[in-house]
Design a protein around this motif. Structure first.
Motif: not given
Length: 1307
Positions: A188-193, A336-354
């Protein structure tokens, strides 16, 4: 609450809106040719005329000039690999260059992998594209919906009959880029606020997904106060759980907020969009949208810490999830306008991969097949014979309850194995000849459209059948059965040409999909089957599963439940109040007027005011009287209700519930000519409207929940009561009685009759909080009469005339109903055209009605032929209906014409021009005659209003009685009204709306009713004197006598007619109970006719008819002709002077038999008495003061039917001097409804009233005894209190049976 999260949510929503706009906007440059630069290796086909792949680009002239298959048949296809997923917007085709080979129609298929194809659909049907008419012209088609795919396949459906299949093709579109994530079911992908709590008033979440699994969580978020949002795949459908600030609703504790989609585990892309503003939510899956309002108290969604995508991980337990994870691919995931997969591909800190999430979609190479034909589809696969044992497994999905899954002949003579679906249950049978060696049954409802896995294993004499990985118990009777695998396995069905036992199919063939077929633990390559190198097949679609959910959307209307087979859907209309193939047709009529027209009398009915429209039926009471048909709807508080202690700060309010929705009530009111509702306010020191200038203390709310400060009897907008308009209020300075603010009881009562404000939905009272202040209110039922729709009619008197209305919008279901009458030979009732579609209803010949239509698949016609002419100037009924199941035409009660709707092709009826009624757009074949009560999908078209401004058309159409006059019975006369007709029962011995209600009375000993034939007189109110005159000055040429009686007394005198010269006709019962008619025509000549077939004094109802026409005389008793006689020419008939029922009191020369019968007269019950056009008994009971009728003795109205087999001699008389209507002071509420606080005063009053009643009772009894001895005086008309309306009087009369308290007539 923190403002930062709110600001963040607004900004993200803004970006989301911009992204969503860009996502859905059309790329105006997305029309580049994509196939022209492809290499020849990008093309492949089912076969090729040259034996090697041929390029087939548009305008190609080299080589073979395009593609042609080795054989031209329906199994051929041409395919191209575009290299990457692209967006495809259009296609074009040509024939093969320099040949007579071209394709005239074809279909398209798309795929991401070259496997698991998906057919292109429009209008939810496999779309057929029009091809070429020659080899060189280019036919271009723009796709209604663009498609994203890498592989495109052209499938020829028809070709030039003088040539072969030949194609050159082009595909147009542009590149397509997306962000994809692949979830393996354990990730799963976790989008952390950025903060602990994310609080949003608005949310937009969008994504696309594809999966082979029917279950799994796509995303989830929750808060500590109970807020949560979850999107989850459940059995191939998407369930959305959403809750706002409701601690009681926990995840999984209740049903989902919405469920959409079906068959979403097909490994094809599906789009999802969830939009929320406060509690309002739009949930869209593919092209289906559901709107709903979520539960909870707040408008904000509060999510703690994070949103998870692909699963719900358990905090502190890595790799552990609360529910089954999603297994598949997700594309373009936006929150809400945030591209979750793009953040995960770029390994941004808002995304945690399980777990393991990759960013390319892995495609399982699974090849499904579809068994298309329930009569001839089969798949033959080889096996390894003579292996000791057997092993077969596969997966299937279907909607059919029955079908053969597998048939194989076992080796070594060990029998035949059959695996089938029967009634949704899996059945395995192993048999030899007629002997059944083994049988196993398992599962239920396996025709649910879901994938089910089946495995059969036989080893060491043990057979195991495993369904969905749940092994059933081994069959107990197979211990000694030795099984050897066969060489041929037939899946789905058997070939038609098999003559031996290689394949047995006791039921129909299987229709559905299969995949993952293993035989002897080896997978079978179905592509090799398609290429002809393995096995054999017939009527299969290989490499696609073409299952379709025909219940999505649900075309069963009005809450009907949908079920389906592979080829059709079915609607269960139980408990819907509707019927028909799609639950479209209402069971109940649209108004009380229609029920009355069908011959019904008063009672409770359900009315469906909008017919087949969305509103359901409403229970009403239809009070069907002679002059009006009242529709009454009760509410939950019709009793007088006391109110105390209310003030402006603490008002009293009562809402009224009518047992239906406001839309139902509004439809009923709008359909009616007049509606009213009585309101009563009883007051003591309680002001009502605070007139003349103050703010009202009491008001009521109407249909739109608006406040109304006027009271019954006053018009809208005038803050007054009825007494204010009459200037009769207690205080002349006020406009309501209660506004006088008196210490004594007063009341304001009146009728509210402004339809746009009715019904009353709530009453609010604010002035009962002062000392000695109290009030009581009562709001009566909603009452309406008249039907503005049923009699709405127009007359067309020129062929070029017509009425026009807006287009008829009915894409999926349409019904048209109306009445017509004409003398013309033909004419068009109505017509509506579209670009290609149309509907037309016409009378095509004097005995034929034709319904023609086209929804894009070619015109169809339904014709109903009548055995008798329909242009007879009588009203005839027509109803035409079209839905997704069938098209039908009904005329009157003739057998309907019905045609089933095709499952494929166009099914949306799209009409764009105006609707023409009574003619056509060409002004030809116009209709001459009348059309009435025209309804389209339950909605009335106001023909009369339109006709007021149209030449050649007149509002209204007279002549209803020519069609409906027979509904008036027993001599009643049909009388025309501007809207409809009514039955005039003046000259009938019966009464009621159809002259069918008997008028009957009980005669006691000595009772006499004498009717004198003299000057004209009116027998009913509101009827002119001349029309109702009953008199005679000459002997009648014919006599018609009819009456019914019940008695136990013999002898009795029933009927006596006196002529001018002492001649008479007497009908009597002799001492032995025989019926005797004595006809004295002169002093010397008396004719006696005796009917002695039984004892007529037997407490049973008997019907007598005596007719004389000229000199022919007949007697009927109990509807059987008992006597026929012809008088001699010398007989002379005299002028009739009087008619007597019961005892004859005047001095006549009577013979001895009549004198004996007349000693007591008649004791019993008599009804429906008629002599020619006179109804003497009815006149005595209804018009005693106006008609020339005299009543002596006691005559009590009653129902003879209720007296059958009872003691008709025991006529009980009860006298009462009390007021039966419970009314005392006209300004005071009813006794016992509002009580005074002084019990002592109440007790004294009760004692006084009791004493008065006793005195009055004694005086009444003495008066009765005195009047019994004075029988010469004339009986007076029944008296009623002046305030009692006529309808209530009739109700009281109906209740006066012999066994109950009777209202008597005294001399």
């Amino acid at each position: 609450m923190d403002s930062v999260p709110r600001l963040t949510s607004v900004l993200t929503l803004l970006f989301s809106g911009l992204w969503h706009l860009g996502l859905t906007a059309t790329n105006y440059n997305c029309d580049d040719p994509l196939a022209s630069l492809l290499s020849p290796m990008a093309f492949s086909s089912s076969s090729d005329l040259t034996g090697t792949p041929s390029p087939a680009q548009l305008n190609l002239r080299v080589g073979t000039g395009g593609w042609s298959p080795a054989d031209s048949n329906a199994q051929q296809w041409l395919q191209m690999d575009l290299g990457n997923r692209v967006e495809i917007t259009a296609v074009a085709t040509q024939g093969r260059y320099g040949s007579s080979d071209w394709v005239t129609s074809y279909s398209l298929m798309f795929s991401d992998t070259g496997r698991n194809w998906k057919q292109y659909k429009q209008e939810d049907s496999i779309w057929t594209f029009a091809g070429n008419t020659n080899a060189d012209s280019v036919v271009h088609h723009k796709l209604l919906h663009s498609v994203r795919a890498r592989f495109v396949r052209f499938v020829p459906l028809a070709w030039n009959p003088s040539g072969k299949i030949g194609m050159r093709v082009e595909v147009y579109g542009c590149s397509y880029k997306s962000d994809v994530a692949d979830f393996d079911g354990r990730s799963s992908l976790l989008y952390r606020f950025n903060q602990k709590l994310m609080s949003t008033l608005k949310d937009v979440i969008s994504l696309k997904f594809k999966s082979m699994q029917g279950d799994g969580v796509l995303f989830h978020g929750e808060g500590q106060r109970g807020d949560h949002i979850t999107l989850e795949l459940q059995k191939g459908r998407l369930a959305l759980y959403l809750n706002l600030d409701d601690s009681k609703a926990r995840l999984g504790s209740g049903p989902p907020s919405a469920t959409l989609g079906s068959l979403l585990d097909d490994q094809h892309w599906h789009s999802v969009l969830m939009e929320r503003v406060g509690k309002q939510v739009n949930f869209t899956v593919d092209k289906h949208t559901q709107h709903f309002r979520t539960t909870g108290e707040a408008d904000a969604l509060d999510i703690d810490y994070e949103l998870s995508f692909g699963g719900i991980p358990v905090p502190g337990k890595p790799g552990t999830f609360l529910k089954k994870n999603f297994h598949g691919c997700i594309e373009n995931l936006y929150y809400n306008g945030v591209n979750i997969i793009d953040l995960a591909k770029r390994r941004k800190h808002q995304i945690y991969t399980v777990g393991n999430v990759t960013f390319s979609c892995s495609e399982p190479q699974i090849v499904p097949i579809t068994f298309v034909n329930s009569g001839g589809s089969y798949l033959l696969l080889p096996g390894t014979p003579q292996i000791d044992g057997l092993s077969v497994s596969f997966q299937f999905r279907t909607w059919n309850k029955d079908g053969l899954l597998l048939s194989t002949e076992l080796s070594e003579g060990s029998g035949t194995l059959l695996l089938s679906l029967e009634g949704g249950i899996l059945r395995l049978v192993i048999g030899k000849m007629t002997e059944r060696l083994a049988e196993i049954l398992t599962g239920s409802n396996l025709n649910d459209g879901l994938w089910h896995s089946v495995s059969i294993n036989a080893r060491r004499n043990r057979i195991t059948l495993t369904l969905d990985n749940d092994a059933t118990s081994p069959a107990q009777d197979t211990t000694w059965v030795q099984i050897y695998s066969g060489k041929s396995y037939y899946f789905g069905g058997c070939p038609d040409n098999l003559t031996d036992s290689q394949c047995l199919n006791p039921i129909k063939a299987f229709q559905g999909c299969m995949r993952l077929i293993f035989i002897d633990n080896q997978p079978k390559d179905l592509i090799s089957v398609q290429q002809g190198s393995l096995g054999n097949f017939s009527d299969l679609h290989i490499d696609l599963c073409s299952i379709k959910d025909r219940c999505l959307p649900n075309f069963c209307e009005h809450g009907g439940s949908c079920s389906q087979s592979w080829t059709a859907f079915y609607c269960n209309c139980s408990d819907t109040s509707y019927t028909g193939a799609t639950c479209h047709n209402p069971i109940y009529e649209q108004s009380c007027e229609v029920y009355r027209h069908q011959g019904n009398t008063a009672g409770f009915f359900r009315i469906d005011s909008d017919g087949s429209g969305p509103l359901g039926p409403l229970q009403v009471f239809c009070n069907i009287t002679e002059d009006k048909i009242w529709t009454s709807v009760q509410h939950n508080n019709t009793e007088l209700t006391r109110v105390r202690g209310a003030n402006p700060e603490k008002p009293y309010a009562m809402a009224l519930d009518y047992g239906g929705s406001m839309e139902q009530l509004e439809a009923m009111i709008d359909r009616s000519e007049h509606c009213e509702q009585e309101v009563a306010y009883h007051c003591r020191r309680s002001r009502l409207l605070n007139t003349p200038d103050g703010a009202p203390f009491t008001w009521w709310l109407g249909r739109s929940r608006e406040r109304h400060p006027y009271w019954g009897g006053a018009p809208p907008g005038v803050q007054q009561c009825e007494c204010g308009l009459d200037e009769s209020c207690l205080d002349v300075r006020r406009f309501c009685n209660c506004d006088a603010d008196k210490d004594e009881w007063a009341n304001d009562t009146g009728l509210l009759s402004f339809k746009d404000h009715l019904p009353v939905t709530q009453i609010v009272i604010t002035d009962t909080g002062r000392s000695n202040s109290e009030a009581a209110w009562r709001i009566g039922p909603l009452r309406c009469y008249g039907d503005r729709h049923f009699w709405n009619a127009v007359s067309f008197y020129t062929e070029a005339s017509y009425l026009h209305f807006p287009p008829f919008h009915a894409e999926f279901s349409a019904d048209i109903s109306f009445f017509f009458k004409t003398t013309a030979l033909s004419g068009v009732f109505l017509e509506n055209l579209g670009i290609k579609d149309f509907i037309r209803l016409e009378i095509s010949s004097p005995s034929e009605i034709t319904f023609a239509m086209d929804v894009g698949n070619g015109p169809i016609e339904l014709v109903v032929q009548s055995p008798s002419p329909l242009n007879d100037n009588q009203w005839h009924y027509v109803r035409a209906e079209r839905n997704l199941k069938e098209t039908s035409l009904q005329v009157d009660s003739l057998p309907s014409s019905t045609r089933e709707t095709s499952d494929e092709g166009h099914f949306r009826l799209q009409l764009t021009s105006q609707l023409f009624v009574g003619g056509t757009s060409s002004r030809q074949k116009g209709f001459l005659g009348c059309i009435r009560s025209l309804h389209l999908n339950g909605q009335r078209l106001d023909l009369e209003e339109k006709a007021k401004f149209t030449s050649g058309v007149r509002p209204g159409c007279p002549g209803h009685c020519s069609s409906y006059g027979s509904i008036c019975h027993n001599g009643g006369k049909c009388v025309e009204k501007p809207s409809g007709y009514f039955c005039d029962c003046t000259n009938s011995p019966y009464e009621g709306p159809f002259c069918k209600k008997e008028v009957s009375a009980v005669f006691e000993a000595g009772t006499s009713v004498t009717y004198t034939f003299q000057d004209p007189y009116p027998v009913t109110k509101n009827i002119s004197l001349s029309s109702s005159a009953i008199y005679t000055d000459s002997a009648p040429s014919k006599e018609n006598i009819a009456f019914s009686f019940v008695t136990a007394q013999a002898p009795s005198l029933l009927f006596f007619i006196n002529s001018s010269s002492q001649d008479f006709l007497a009908v009597l019962l002799c001492k032995n109970g025989s019926l005797q008619v004595r006809y004295q025509l002169s002093k010397e000549e008396t004719h006696v006719f005796t009917i002695d077939v039984e004892n007529f004094a037997n407490r049973r109802m008997h019907h007598v008819k005596i007719n004389r026409e000229g000199r022919e005389f007949t007697i009927q008793v109990d509807r059987q002709l008992r006597l026929s006689y012809n008088f001699s020419p010398e007989v002379e008939f005299r002028v009739i002077r009087s008619l007597t029922l019961g005892k004859v009191t005047e001095s006549h020369r009577l013979d001895s038999e009549v004198v004996k019968a007349n000693s007591l007269g008649f004791v019993g019950c008599m009804s429906s008495v008629q002599y020619n056009h006179a109804a003497p008994l009815k006149a005595a009971l209804r018009h005693a003061t106006a008609a020339p009728v005299t009543v002596q003795g006691t005559l009590t109205e009653s129902s003879c039917g209720s007296m059958v087999d009872s003691d008709v001699n025991a006529v009980t008389t009860v006298h009462s001097s009390s007021d039966p209507f419970g009314k005392s002071d006209e300004r005071e509420p009813l006794t016992n409804a509002v009580r005074s606080d002084s019990a002592v005063i109440g007790g004294v009053i009760a004692v006084v009233i009791f004493i008065i009643f006793c005195v009055v009772g004694i005086m009444t009894r003495l008066l009765y005894q005195h009047k019994q001895s004075q029988r010469a005086n004339q009986m007076k008309e029944k008296e009623y209190p002046e305030n009692l309306d006529s309808s209530f009087r009739n109700d009281i009369d109906l209740q006066n049976t012999v066994s109950e308290c009777k209202r008597e007539y005294f001399i």
